[in-house]
Enzyme design. Structure first.
Site, PDB file in Angstrom:
ATOM      1  N   GLU A   1      15.126   2.481  10.140  1.00  0.00           N
ATOM      2  CA  GLU A   1      13.695   2.160  10.091  1.00  0.00           C
ATOM      3  C   GLU A   1      13.286   1.248  11.239  1.00  0.00           C
ATOM      4  OE1 GLU A   1      12.879   0.821   6.069  1.00  0.00           O
ATOM      5  OE2 GLU A   1      13.065   2.894   5.334  1.00  0.00           O
TER       6      GLU A   1
ATOM      7  N   ALA B   1       9.978  -1.699  12.406  1.00  0.00           N
ATOM      8  CA  ALA B   1       8.800  -2.479  12.021  1.00  0.00           C
ATOM      9  C   ALA B   1       7.522  -1.721  12.347  1.00  0.00           C
ATOM     10  CB  ALA B   1       8.817  -3.834  12.718  1.00  0.00           C
TER      11      ALA B   1
ATOM     12  N   GLU C   1      18.879  12.727   7.905  1.00  0.00           N
ATOM     13  CA  GLU C   1      19.215  14.124   8.206  1.00  0.00           C
ATOM     14  C   GLU C   1      19.091  14.398   9.705  1.00  0.00           C
ATOM     15  OE1 GLU C   1      17.152  12.917   5.937  1.00  0.00           O
ATOM     16  OE2 GLU C   1      16.786  14.322   4.295  1.00  0.00           O
TER      17      GLU C   1
HETATM   18  N1  THU Z   1      14.024   9.313   4.566  1.00  0.00           N
HETATM   19  C1  THU Z   1      15.135   9.974   5.002  1.00  0.00           C
HETATM   20  O1  THU Z   1      16.027   9.377   5.616  1.00  0.00           O
HETATM   21  N2  THU Z   1      15.210  11.304   4.766  1.00  0.00           N
HETATM   22  C2  THU Z   1      14.266  12.030   4.103  1.00  0.00           C
HETATM   23  O2  THU Z   1      14.352  13.246   4.073  1.00  0.00           O
HETATM   24  C3  THU Z   1      13.188  11.332   3.400  1.00  0.00           C
HETATM   25  C4  THU Z   1      12.916   9.957   3.867  1.00  0.00           C
HETATM   26  C5  THU Z   1      13.919   7.873   4.836  1.00  0.00           C
HETATM   27  C6  THU Z   1      12.849   7.504   5.818  1.00  0.00           C
HETATM   28  C7  THU Z   1      12.553   6.083   5.413  1.00  0.00           C
HETATM   29  O3  THU Z   1      13.484   5.230   6.050  1.00  0.00           O
HETATM   30  C8  THU Z   1      12.823   6.049   3.922  1.00  0.00           C
HETATM   31  O4  THU Z   1      13.619   7.185   3.650  1.00  0.00           O
HETATM   32  C9  THU Z   1      11.578   6.074   3.050  1.00  0.00           C
HETATM   33  O5  THU Z   1      10.725   7.093   3.424  1.00  0.00           O
END
Ligand code: THU
Length: 139
Positions: free
Chosen positions: A48, A50, A59
């Site tokens: 992630e 900020a 993925e």
């Molecule tokens: N996220 C994933 O890593 N894969 C997905 O297919 C859905 C969402 C992550 C993005 C973000 O860091 C967190 O999950 C919440 O959306």
């Protein structure tokens, strides 16, 4: 088709990758592991930022890492979340681009495969290279 052993390893690797998620904002930790035709496994976790839209999903980290390591032929993908959550739309599009024939295992925090599916089922009628060719051939 992965062997049962390959499938177990893929699930394990996705769970391990999930532990490395960098998710200080959402606290939603995701791990992914992709199996290549030559039996290698590449992993990813969500990272992630900020500036929220700069976040990348687990993925896509796994798939792009595999491509950066010379891989192009993908067999299966395991995605680990707390509850076996389903992949987002952008990740489905990237799966359709790079691994349209993949099986996809959605795994919960206990390592159980709560849903076993395919890229084709997750993103039917996807936009692809064929769509580009069809749409740019005049007319
Ligand atoms: N996220 C994933 O890593 N894969 C997905 O297919 C859905 C969402 C992550 C993005 C973000 O860091 C967190 O999950 C919440 O959306």
């Amino acid at each position: 088709m992965p062997s049962p052993q390959q499938r177990s390893r893929l699930v394990e690797e996705a769970l391990l990758a999930r532990q490395r998620a960098y998710a200080p904002y959402s606290r939603y930790q995701v791990g992914a592991a992709v199996l290549t035709a030559d039996g290698q496994i590449y992993v990813g976790c969500n990272v992630e930022n900020a500036a929220y839209p700069a976040t990348i999903c687990a993925e896509r980290v796994a798939l792009t890492s595999a491509v950066a390591n010379g891989q192009r032929d993908f067999v299966a993908l395991a995605v680990a979340t707390a509850d076996g959550g389903t992949p987002c739309g952008i990740c489905r599009q990237v799966m359709a681009e790079l691994g349209p024939a993949m099986e996809v295992y959605l795994v919960n925090g206990q390592g159980q495969v709560v849903h076993s599916t395919t890229v084709k089922a997750l993103l039917p009628d996807s936009f692809s290279a064929a769509s580009l060719i069809a749409g740019t051939s005049g007319g």
